[in-house]
Motif scaffolding. Structure first.
Motif, PDB file in Angstrom:
ATOM      1  N   THR A   1       3.905   6.968   2.063  1.00 22.66           N
ATOM      2  CA  THR A   1       3.039   6.803   3.180  1.00 22.66           C
ATOM      3  C   THR A   1       1.407   7.330   2.348  1.00 22.66           C
ATOM      4  O   THR A   1       1.534   8.596   1.665  1.00 22.66           O
ATOM      5  CB  THR A   1       3.360   6.537   4.533  1.00 22.66           C
ATOM      6  OG1 THR A   1       2.899   8.429   4.602  1.00 22.66           O
ATOM      7  CG2 THR A   1       4.222   6.098   5.004  1.00 22.66           C
ATOM      8  N   MET A   2       0.346   6.789   2.722  1.00 21.45           N
ATOM      9  CA  MET A   2      -0.883   6.982   2.529  1.00 21.45           C
ATOM     10  C   MET A   2      -0.460   8.952   3.276  1.00 21.45           C
ATOM     11  O   MET A   2      -1.419   9.461   2.880  1.00 21.45           O
ATOM     12  CB  MET A   2      -2.193   6.684   3.185  1.00 21.45           C
ATOM     13  CG  MET A   2      -2.360   5.581   1.800  1.00 21.45           C
ATOM     14  SD  MET A   2      -2.577   6.017   0.151  1.00 21.45           S
ATOM     15  CE  MET A   2      -4.046   8.013  -0.038  1.00 21.45           C
ATOM     16  N   ASN A   3       0.098   8.896   4.413  1.00 20.55           N
ATOM     17  CA  ASN A   3      -0.015  10.639   5.252  1.00 20.55           C
ATOM     18  C   ASN A   3       0.980  11.220   4.013  1.00 20.55           C
ATOM     19  O   ASN A   3      -0.255  12.550   4.035  1.00 20.55           O
ATOM     20  CB  ASN A   3       0.377   9.990   6.459  1.00 20.55           C
ATOM     21  CG  ASN A   3       0.422  10.703   7.386  1.00 20.55           C
ATOM     22  OD1 ASN A   3      -0.967  11.242   7.899  1.00 20.55           O
ATOM     23  ND2 ASN A   3       1.318  11.228   8.421  1.00 20.55           N
ATOM     24  N   ASP A   4       1.839  11.085   3.562  1.00 20.25           N
ATOM     25  CA  ASP A   4       2.231  11.799   2.615  1.00 20.25           C
ATOM     26  C   ASP A   4       1.565  11.515   1.837  1.00 20.25           C
ATOM     27  O   ASP A   4       1.941  13.394   1.574  1.00 20.25           O
ATOM     28  CB  ASP A   4       3.326  11.369   2.557  1.00 20.25           C
ATOM     29  CG  ASP A   4       5.198  10.586   3.226  1.00 20.25           C
ATOM     30  OD1 ASP A   4       4.875  10.943   4.322  1.00 20.25           O
ATOM     31  OD2 ASP A   4       5.179   9.275   3.029  1.00 20.25           O
TER      32      ASP A   4
ATOM     33  N   THR B   1      -0.346  14.646   2.738  1.00 19.45           N
ATOM     34  CA  THR B   1      -0.082  16.395   3.088  1.00 19.45           C
ATOM     35  C   THR B   1       0.699  16.525   1.527  1.00 19.45           C
ATOM     36  O   THR B   1      -0.243  18.012   1.537  1.00 19.45           O
ATOM     37  CB  THR B   1       1.548  16.000   3.873  1.00 19.45           C
ATOM     38  OG1 THR B   1       1.671  15.243   5.072  1.00 19.45           O
ATOM     39  CG2 THR B   1       2.243  17.305   4.252  1.00 19.45           C
ATOM     40  N   LEU B   2       0.277  16.343   0.554  1.00 19.17           N
ATOM     41  CA  LEU B   2       0.376  16.361  -0.281  1.00 19.17           C
ATOM     42  C   LEU B   2      -0.780  16.910  -0.785  1.00 19.17           C
ATOM     43  O   LEU B   2      -1.345  17.640  -1.450  1.00 19.17           O
ATOM     44  CB  LEU B   2       1.073  15.421  -1.370  1.00 19.17           C
ATOM     45  CG  LEU B   2       2.434  14.976  -1.252  1.00 19.17           C
ATOM     46  CD1 LEU B   2       3.099  13.896  -2.360  1.00 19.17           C
ATOM     47  CD2 LEU B   2       3.489  15.954  -2.043  1.00 19.17           C
ATOM     48  N   GLN B   3      -1.920  16.658  -1.301  1.00 19.13           N
ATOM     49  CA  GLN B   3      -3.042  17.262  -1.142  1.00 19.13           C
ATOM     50  C   GLN B   3      -3.341  18.113  -0.954  1.00 19.13           C
ATOM     51  O   GLN B   3      -3.944  19.529  -1.171  1.00 19.13           O
ATOM     52  CB  GLN B   3      -3.997  16.017  -1.270  1.00 19.13           C
ATOM     53  CG  GLN B   3      -4.331  14.534  -1.847  1.00 19.13           C
ATOM     54  CD  GLN B   3      -5.191  13.953  -1.224  1.00 19.13           C
ATOM     55  OE1 GLN B   3      -5.318  13.676  -0.020  1.00 19.13           O
ATOM     56  NE2 GLN B   3      -5.318  12.869  -2.747  1.00 19.13           N
TER      57      GLN B   3
ATOM     58  N   GLY C   1       1.076  -1.330  -0.102  1.00 22.02           N
ATOM     59  CA  GLY C   1      -0.073   0.237  -0.227  1.00 22.02           C
ATOM     60  C   GLY C   1       0.793   1.337  -0.029  1.00 22.02           C
ATOM     61  O   GLY C   1       0.469   2.368   0.121  1.00 22.02           O
ATOM     62  N   LEU C   2       1.961   1.402  -0.247  1.00 21.50           N
ATOM     63  CA  LEU C   2       3.142   2.337  -0.166  1.00 21.50           C
ATOM     64  C   LEU C   2       2.850   2.565  -1.545  1.00 21.50           C
ATOM     65  O   LEU C   2       2.717   2.304  -2.335  1.00 21.50           O
ATOM     66  CB  LEU C   2       4.575   2.431   0.361  1.00 21.50           C
ATOM     67  CG  LEU C   2       4.075   2.158   1.721  1.00 21.50           C
ATOM     68  CD1 LEU C   2       5.963   1.782   2.478  1.00 21.50           C
ATOM     69  CD2 LEU C   2       3.978   2.984   2.177  1.00 21.50           C
ATOM     70  N   LEU C   3       3.651   4.094  -1.799  1.00 19.22           N
ATOM     71  CA  LEU C   3       3.484   4.381  -2.885  1.00 19.22           C
ATOM     72  C   LEU C   3       4.728   4.910  -3.580  1.00 19.22           C
ATOM     73  O   LEU C   3       5.376   5.993  -3.208  1.00 19.22           O
ATOM     74  CB  LEU C   3       2.427   5.889  -3.833  1.00 19.22           C
ATOM     75  CG  LEU C   3       1.116   5.119  -3.042  1.00 19.22           C
ATOM     76  CD1 LEU C   3       0.711   5.176  -1.801  1.00 19.22           C
ATOM     77  CD2 LEU C   3       0.538   6.170  -3.632  1.00 19.22           C
ATOM     78  N   ASP C   4       5.485   5.229  -5.078  1.00 14.63           N
ATOM     79  CA  ASP C   4       6.197   5.381  -5.632  1.00 14.63           C
ATOM     80  C   ASP C   4       6.078   6.749  -5.564  1.00 14.63           C
ATOM     81  O   ASP C   4       4.814   7.054  -6.158  1.00 14.63           O
ATOM     82  CB  ASP C   4       7.365   4.792  -6.735  1.00 14.63           C
ATOM     83  CG  ASP C   4       6.251   4.529  -8.154  1.00 14.63           C
ATOM     84  OD1 ASP C   4       5.060   5.302  -7.891  1.00 14.63           O
ATOM     85  OD2 ASP C   4       6.116   3.249  -8.781  1.00 14.63           O
ATOM     86  N   ILE C   5       7.476   7.761  -6.321  1.00 13.12           N
ATOM     87  CA  ILE C   5       6.694   9.099  -6.572  1.00 13.12           C
ATOM     88  C   ILE C   5       5.680   9.089  -7.924  1.00 13.12           C
ATOM     89  O   ILE C   5       4.314  10.060  -7.131  1.00 13.12           O
ATOM     90  CB  ILE C   5       8.353   9.948  -6.844  1.00 13.12           C
ATOM     91  CG1 ILE C   5       7.460  11.125  -6.508  1.00 13.12           C
ATOM     92  CG2 ILE C   5       8.878   9.459  -7.985  1.00 13.12           C
ATOM     93  CD1 ILE C   5       9.043  11.625  -6.930  1.00 13.12           C
TER      94      ILE C   5
ATOM     95  N   ALA D   1      -1.333  10.921  -7.540  1.00 13.66           N
ATOM     96  CA  ALA D   1      -2.554  10.168  -5.772  1.00 13.66           C
ATOM     97  C   ALA D   1      -3.321  12.036  -5.553  1.00 13.66           C
ATOM     98  O   ALA D   1      -4.191  12.104  -4.960  1.00 13.66           O
ATOM     99  CB  ALA D   1      -2.414   9.333  -5.092  1.00 13.66           C
ATOM    100  N   SER D   2      -1.707  13.008  -5.736  1.00 13.53           N
ATOM    101  CA  SER D   2      -2.006  14.089  -5.579  1.00 13.53           C
ATOM    102  C   SER D   2      -2.353  15.482  -6.021  1.00 13.53           C
ATOM    103  O   SER D   2      -2.584  16.504  -5.911  1.00 13.53           O
ATOM    104  CB  SER D   2      -0.934  14.641  -4.170  1.00 13.53           C
ATOM    105  OG  SER D   2       0.597  14.650  -5.140  1.00 13.53           O
ATOM    106  N   GLY D   3      -1.864  15.033  -7.076  1.00 12.42           N
ATOM    107  CA  GLY D   3      -2.046  16.183  -8.056  1.00 12.42           C
ATOM    108  C   GLY D   3      -0.865  16.771  -7.772  1.00 12.42           C
ATOM    109  O   GLY D   3      -1.210  17.944  -9.267  1.00 12.42           O
TER     110      GLY D   3
END
Lengths: 152, 152
Positions: A58-61, A64-66, A17-21, A27-29
Motif C-alpha cells: 500500500t502507499m502506507n507501506d 514506511t519504506l521511505q 493503486g497498490l504496488l508490487d515489490i 517509489a521508496s528508493g
DNA sequence: TTCAAGTCTGCCACCATTGGAGGGTCAAGT
DNA sequence: ACTTGACCCTCCAATGGTGGCAGACTTGAA
C-alpha cells in the motif's frame, strides 16, 4: 466477502493503486532485495500477497519504506530505526524519546569521525614525508614497522 | 639431527626466546583470535609448531604482527596490508608504490568522513529544532517521514 | 506460443572480529 | 600420582547491511 478475495489478482491490485515489490522499491528508493530483507527482520510488517504469492504494497507501506530509507541515509542502524518507527507510530510519544535516539547516534557518528580524522592526520604526516619516487626509502613503511623516530 | 628435533618442546622453545601464541599476542597487541585468523588468511606465514601442536613464534613474526596491528590502527583494510607487507619485504620497492596505497586509503577515509559529516550536519539541524520535551511534536520524525517543509 | 521481465525462496559472499563448544596440554600445588 | 587452572587446539556461528546467483514460477505483451 467473495468480492474482496478477488482483490488479490496482480493486475487488479495495480489498478487499485497498490504496488508490487518492484514499484514499491522504485517509489521508496529501497532495493527490492532490501525491501524483502526489512520484512524478514520485522522492520516492515508482513504485507499482503496476490494469489501467485506476489507481495502487494500500500502507499502506507511505501511511506514506511521511505522513512527507513531516509533514516539509513542519516546513518541510523536498523535497531535504531526499529525504535524510531515505533515512536513514529506512537502518537503519544515524547519528542524527548526521539531526540535521545538521535543524540546517541550523533555522538556515535562524531566519535567515528574523530577516530578517522586521527587516522587521516597520521597518514597525511607520513605521506607528506614520503618522496613517492623510485627509491625504496619510505617513512610510511618505517612507521608501520615500528621505527619510532630514531633520534628520540 | 635428533637434537634439533628436541627443539620443539614448549618449555625449550620459550627458553630460547621463542613465543607461544599468548605471548606473541601480548607482545604485538593483536588478540590471540586474530593472530590465528591472520595466519588462516595468509597474512602471516604458517608458523612452526611444538610436538603438542602449539604455534611457536619468532621475534620476526611478532614484528610482522606489530606491523599489521599498526596498519589496522591506521584503518588499512586487510587487502591493503597484504600489499604493504609485500612491499615491506621487497627491498627494491619504490616508495611511490607505498605512497599510492596510502594515498588511496587516505582518499577513502576522507570520503567517509565527509559522508558522515553531512549526516551529522543534518542531524544537528534536526535535533536543534527539536524541543526534546514531553510533547509529541518532533521535527526529527517529521523529516524521516518525508515532511519537506510544508511552506515550500 | 513464446519470450523477456518480474517475482518467489534460499543460500553464499563480503569485512573484521568475537564468541562458544569440546577437547588436549602444561605447570603448578597437594 | 592427581587435581586444578590457565593455557592451547580446531571448527562453527554470528554480527550488520547489502549484493549476487540459482532454480522455479508468473505476468503481460508480441
Amino acid at each position: 466477502m467473495g468480492k474482496t478475495d478477488a482483490f488479490l489478482e496482480h493486475a487488479d491490485a495495480i489498478e487499485r493503486g497498490l504496488l508490487d515489490i518492484g514499484r514499491a522499491a522504485k517509489a521508496s528508493g529501497v532495493s527490492v532485495k532490501m525491501v524483502r530483507h526489512y520484512e524478514a527482520i520485522g522492520l516492515l510488517k508482513k504485507v499482503a500477497r496476490t494469489y501467485a504469492n506476489y507481495r502487494v504494497y500500500t502507499m502506507n507501506d511505501v511511506h514506511t519504506l521511505q522513512f527507513i530509507k531516509r533514516a539509513r541515509t542519516l546513518g541510523f542502524a536498523v535497531k535504531d530505526i526499529r525504535a524510531l518507527l515505533a515512536l513514529w507510530q506512537n502518537k503519544s510519544r515524547s519528542s524527548a524519546a526521539v531526540k535521545k535516539v538521535a543524540g546517541a547516534h550523533l555522538e556515535e557518528l562524531e566519535r567515528k569521525i574523530a577516530e578517522m580524522q586521527s587516522m587521516v592526520a597520521a597518514l597525511q604526516h607520513l605521506t607528506h614525508n614520503c618522496q613517492g619516487d623510485q627509491r625504496p626509502d619510505c617513512p610510511i613503511l618505517e612507521d608501520l614497522a615500528g621505527a619510532r623516530k630514531p633520534g628520540a
